[in-house]
Design a protein around this motif. Structure first.
Motif, PDB file in Angstrom:
ATOM      1  N   LYS A  15       1.902  14.207   2.521  1.00  0.00           N
ATOM      2  CA  LYS A  15       0.943  15.263   2.830  1.00  0.00           C
ATOM      3  C   LYS A  15      -0.447  14.449   3.702  1.00  0.00           C
ATOM      4  CE  LYS A  15      -1.963  18.738   0.450  1.00  0.00           C
ATOM      5  NZ  LYS A  15      -2.167  19.672  -0.599  1.00  0.00           N
ATOM      6  N   ILE A  16      -0.716  15.116   4.709  1.00  0.00           N
ATOM      7  CA  ILE A  16      -1.702  14.671   5.619  1.00  0.00           C
ATOM      8  C   ILE A  16      -3.127  15.034   4.638  1.00  0.00           C
ATOM      9  CG2 ILE A  16      -3.199  15.054   7.481  1.00  0.00           C
ATOM     10  CD1 ILE A  16      -0.650  13.548   8.095  1.00  0.00           C
ATOM     11  N   GLY A  39       0.670  -1.183  -0.054  1.00  0.00           N
ATOM     12  CA  GLY A  39       0.160   0.107   0.069  1.00  0.00           C
ATOM     13  C   GLY A  39       1.039   1.221  -0.019  1.00  0.00           C
ATOM     14  N   GLU A  40       2.170   1.011  -0.013  1.00  0.00           N
ATOM     15  CA  GLU A  40       2.952   2.112   0.014  1.00  0.00           C
ATOM     16  C   GLU A  40       3.417   2.780  -1.301  1.00  0.00           C
ATOM     17  OE1 GLU A  40       3.096   3.657   3.005  1.00  0.00           O
ATOM     18  OE2 GLU A  40       2.170   2.304   4.068  1.00  0.00           O
ATOM     19  N   SER A  41       3.368   4.086  -1.534  1.00  0.00           N
ATOM     20  CA  SER A  41       3.686   4.533  -3.192  1.00  0.00           C
ATOM     21  C   SER A  41       5.218   4.636  -3.534  1.00  0.00           C
ATOM     22  CB  SER A  41       3.184   5.884  -3.140  1.00  0.00           C
ATOM     23  OG  SER A  41       3.543   6.794  -2.239  1.00  0.00           O
ATOM     24  N   ILE A  42       5.883   4.638  -2.734  1.00  0.00           N
ATOM     25  CA  ILE A  42       7.572   4.821  -3.047  1.00  0.00           C
ATOM     26  C   ILE A  42       8.037   3.491  -3.463  1.00  0.00           C
ATOM     27  CG2 ILE A  42       9.749   5.629  -2.154  1.00  0.00           C
ATOM     28  CD1 ILE A  42       8.379   7.135  -0.040  1.00  0.00           C
ATOM     29  N   THR A  77      -1.171   5.381   4.250  1.00  0.00           N
ATOM     30  CA  THR A  77      -1.085   6.106   3.000  1.00  0.00           C
ATOM     31  C   THR A  77      -2.357   5.997   1.967  1.00  0.00           C
ATOM     32  OG1 THR A  77       1.213   5.221   3.015  1.00  0.00           O
ATOM     33  CG2 THR A  77       0.346   5.982   0.908  1.00  0.00           C
ATOM     34  N   GLY A  78      -2.714   6.981   1.506  1.00  0.00           N
ATOM     35  CA  GLY A  78      -3.791   6.982   0.614  1.00  0.00           C
ATOM     36  C   GLY A  78      -5.251   7.186   1.601  1.00  0.00           C
ATOM     37  N   THR A  79      -5.051   7.301   2.918  1.00  0.00           N
ATOM     38  CA  THR A  79      -6.368   7.442   3.633  1.00  0.00           C
ATOM     39  C   THR A  79      -6.170   8.619   4.348  1.00  0.00           C
ATOM     40  OG1 THR A  79      -5.398   5.751   5.170  1.00  0.00           O
ATOM     41  CG2 THR A  79      -7.141   4.912   3.788  1.00  0.00           C
ATOM     42  N   LEU A  80      -5.153   8.488   5.507  1.00  0.00           N
ATOM     43  CA  LEU A  80      -5.216   9.528   6.369  1.00  0.00           C
ATOM     44  C   LEU A  80      -4.197  10.596   5.620  1.00  0.00           C
ATOM     45  CD1 LEU A  80      -4.787   7.890   9.809  1.00  0.00           C
ATOM     46  CD2 LEU A  80      -6.655   9.082   8.822  1.00  0.00           C
ATOM     47  N   THR A  81      -3.162  10.042   4.909  1.00  0.00           N
ATOM     48  CA  THR A  81      -2.435  10.706   4.010  1.00  0.00           C
ATOM     49  C   THR A  81      -2.513  10.431   2.482  1.00  0.00           C
ATOM     50  OG1 THR A  81      -0.746   9.145   3.656  1.00  0.00           O
ATOM     51  CG2 THR A  81      -0.634  10.537   5.679  1.00  0.00           C
ATOM     52  N   GLY A  88      -9.367   1.926   4.444  1.00  0.00           N
ATOM     53  CA  GLY A  88      -7.984   1.724   3.689  1.00  0.00           C
ATOM     54  C   GLY A  88      -8.013   1.637   2.446  1.00  0.00           C
ATOM     55  N   ASP A  89      -7.050   1.517   1.529  1.00  0.00           N
ATOM     56  CA  ASP A  89      -7.075   1.197   0.050  1.00  0.00           C
ATOM     57  C   ASP A  89      -5.976   0.173  -0.273  1.00  0.00           C
ATOM     58  OD1 ASP A  89      -4.661   2.518   0.500  1.00  0.00           O
ATOM     59  OD2 ASP A  89      -5.135   3.864  -1.333  1.00  0.00           O
ATOM     60  N   GLY A  90      -6.016  -0.416  -1.488  1.00  0.00           N
ATOM     61  CA  GLY A  90      -5.009  -1.430  -1.990  1.00  0.00           C
ATOM     62  C   GLY A  90      -5.308  -2.743  -1.583  1.00  0.00           C
ATOM     63  N   ILE A  91      -4.800  -3.407  -2.275  1.00  0.00           N
ATOM     64  CA  ILE A  91      -4.992  -5.044  -2.324  1.00  0.00           C
ATOM     65  C   ILE A  91      -4.573  -5.657  -0.536  1.00  0.00           C
ATOM     66  CG2 ILE A  91      -4.303  -7.424  -2.804  1.00  0.00           C
ATOM     67  CD1 ILE A  91      -3.979  -6.401  -5.645  1.00  0.00           C
TER      68      ILE A  91
END
Length: 480
Positions: A299-300, A21-24, A171-175, A368-371
Motif C-alpha cells: 500500500k502506497i 528494510g523489507e517486511s516480507i 518500504t515503510g516510507t513511501l509505502t 528512510g527507516d530501519g538499520i
C-alpha cells in the motif's frame, strides 16, 4: 541470528527487515547466506558461520554510520561570525568618537567625549544580533515539534533551503510496508463464492505470514464466510511457497503461482499477467482446479503522492533507493511520479549513491527507516527517519517524523522556510537599528539640535531592540 552464516542443512523463512528494510520474510534453504540480526520466523536450519567477528553485514553498517558521522559538517553560526567583526568595529567607532569630541567638541570636551563614546558602546551592544538566531531556532523547533516533527540539529533549517535531491527508501516510507488486496478473482468452476472465501480464510488463518494476515483482514472486512477451520484436515505449510490441506477428502492448495505449478496445476497465463507492475498473486485451487486468484500490492502511503508533487514543484529531484525487486520499485516510482528508481540496493550501495550525489555538488535529503538506512541517514545533508523505524535509524536521523507520516516533510519545509525568514528579519532589524542609532549615539545630531543621547536612553534603546527580536521570533508560534 548471532552471526553471518551459510545454511548447510534445513530451510526456513527469515525476517531480514533489520538489514534490508523489507517486511516480507525470505525463504532460504541449503547454501543460502543468512545475516546477523535476522530472525528465523519458521523452519529449522543448521548453519556454519562464514565471517570473522566484527565483519558481519551488520558490523559493516555500523562502521558506515561511524564514517558518516565523521563527515558531518559543523554548524555554521552566522551570528558569531558577524559578532567577531562587529565588536572590534564598534570599539574603533567609540574610540574615534572620543577623539573627535576631544579635538573639536565644545567645552567640557572630556565630558562630551566620554558620554558619546559610552553611548556608542552601550547602544551597539550586539545583544539583538546574538539573539537573532537562537530565539528563532528555539521557537522554530517548538513549532515543528508541535507538528510531530523532531528536529535534532538546528542546521536542518538552513540546509532545507539548499536541498536539491531527496532519496527515499521505499518500504515503510513511501509505502506502508503492509500488503493490501487489490483484486479478488473467482472462477466459479466447482464452488460458490462464499465457500471459496470460507476455505481461503480457514487456510490463511493458520499462517502468520504478512500476506496471509492481509488476506484474512480483507476477508473479515469485505465478505460473509463460514467458519470451516475445524473441518480442514492434513494441513501442511510449505516454506516460502504456500499451504496445502484437505476438505471433505478434496485437496486444497493456496500459495504463489510457482507452488501451484510444481503441484501440477495450470494457473493460466492470465494469472502471470496479474503480476505486472510488481504485484503479488496468490492462487487457491480446489481439487486441482483454480477457484480464485488474489492480487496484492504494498500500500502506497496516502501522503506520498502529495509530498512528491510538492518537492518536485520546488525543483527538487526525487529518487527511490530500495532493496526490493525491479518490478515493485518501478511500479511505486511510476505511481508516484518519482524521477529516478533504483532497486536491489544494499545499505552500502545506498550510502555510495548519496556520496556520489554530494560529490556532484548536490544537497541531499535521505528519508528512510530501519538499520539498513542508518548510514545513508547519517551521511546525507539532512537525514529524516520515520518514527516507526529502528532505534539506530532514529539516532542517525537529523529529523524524526512521529506517527510514520512521510507527508510531514512538506510541513518541515514550510516551517523551515518560516524560521529562516524570521532569522533574516531579526538580522535586518538588528542591523538597521545599529546603522541608525550608532551615529545618533556618536553625536551626529548635536550640530542640528544641540543634543546628545544620554547613555541611559542608549541602554533603553538597546533593550528595546532585543525585545523586538524576541517578539518577532515568537510570531513563529502563530504563523500557519
Amino acid at each position: 541470528m548471532p552471526a553471518d552464516s551459510q545454511i548447510i542443512e534445513g530451510e526456513g523463512s527469515f525476517d531480514e527487515s533489520s538489514i534490508t528494510g523489507e517486511s516480507i520474510p525470505i525463504h532460504k534453504s541449503k547454501n543460502h547466506n543468512i545475516y546477523a540480526g535476522s530472525i528465523n520466523t519458521t523452519g529449522y536450519i543448521k548453519a556454519q558461520i562464514n565471517t570473522s567477528p566484527g565483519n558481519s553485514v551488520l558490523d559493516n553498517i555500523i562502521k558506515l554510520i561511524q564514517q558518516a558521522q565523521g563527515k558531518k559538517p559543523s554548524i555554521q553560526n552566522l551570528a558569531d561570525l558577524i559578532s567577531s567583526y562587529f565588536v572590534p568595529v564598534v570599539l574603533v567607532i567609540a574610540a574615534v568618537t572620543f577623539i573627535v569630541w576631544m579635538l573639536w567638541g565644545p567645552q567640557p570636551q572630556f565630558n562630551y567625549a566620554l558620554l558619546t563614546s559610552i553611548s556608542v558602546l552601550v547602544i551597539a551592544c550586539p545583544c539583538a544580533i546574538g539573539l537573532a538566531t537562537p530565539t528563532a531556532i528555539t521557537v522554530g523547533l517548538g513549532k515543528t515539534a508541535s507538528n510531530g516533527i523532531l528536529v535534532k540539529t538546528p542546521d536542518v533549517f538552513e540546509n532545507l533551503g539548499n536541498n536539491t535531491d531527496i532519496v527515499f527508501d521505499k518500504t515503510g516510507t513511501l509505502t506502508e510496508g503492509k500488503f493490501e488486496v487489490a483484486d479478488f478473482k473467482f472462477s466459479g468452476k466447482k464452488l460458490e463464492k462464499q465457500k471459496v472465501v470460507s476455505l481461503i480464510y480457514a487456510l490463511e488463518k493458520k499462517s502468520t505470514h504478512p500476506i496471509a494476515e492481509s488476506i484474512v483482514k480483507f476477508i473479515e472486512q469485505e465478505y460473509d464466510f463460514d467458519n470451516l477451520q475445524d473441518e480442514i484436515q492434513d494441513f501442511k505449510n510449505i516454506q516460502g511457497m504456500g499451504m496445502k490441506a484437505k476438505y471433505n477428502g478434496k485437496q486444497l492448495l493456496i500459495g504463489n503461482l510457482e507452488f501451484l505449478k510444481q503441484s501440477g496445476i495450470d494457473v493460466g497465463q492470465d494469472a502471470y499477467n496479474l503480476r505486472n507492475g510488481g504485484r503479488t498473486v496468490v492462487a487457491f485451487a480446489y481439487n486441482d482446479d483454480v477457484e480464485s486468484l488474489i492480487v496484492l500490492e504494498d500500500k502506497i502511503n496516502e501522503q506520498s503522492k502529495e509530498l512528491i508533487e510538492f518537492v518536485k514543484s520546488k525543483g527538487i529531484k526525487t529518487w527511490i533507493a530500495s532493496g526490493d525487486n525491479d518490478e515493485v520499485v518501478q511500479n511505486v516510482a511510476d505511481r508516484l511520479g518519482v524521477d529516478f528508481a533504483y532497486s536491489k540496493m544494499l545499505p552500502d550501495q545506498k550510502y555510495d549513491k548519496i556520496a556520489k550525489l554530494q560529490k556532484e555538488g548536490k544537497k541531499v535529503m535521505m528519508v528512510g527507516d530501519g538499520i539498513n538506512d542508518s548510514p545513508s541517514l547519517t551521511l546525507a545533508d539532512i537525514g529524516v527517519a520515520m518514527g516507526s523505524g529502528s532505534d539506530i535509524a532514529l539516532t542517525s536521523g537529523d529529523v524524526v517524523l512521529l506517527g510514520n507520516n512521510v507527508g510531514k516533510i512538506k510541513k518541515l519545509f514550510e516551517d523551515g522556510k518560516k524560521t529562516l525568514r524570521v532569522i533574516y528579519q531579526n538580522f535586518f532589524w538588528a542591523f538597521l537599528y545599529n546603522i541608525i542609532l550608532i551615529p545618533v549615539a556618536g553625536g551626529v545630531i548635536y550640530p542640528i539640535w544641540g543634543v546628545i543621547l544620554n547613555p541611559l536612553f542608549a541602554g533603553l534603546a538597546m533593550a528595546l531592540s532585543s525585545i523586538s527580536v524576541v517578539l518577532n521570533s515568537l510570531r513563529l508560534k502563530i504563523m500557519k
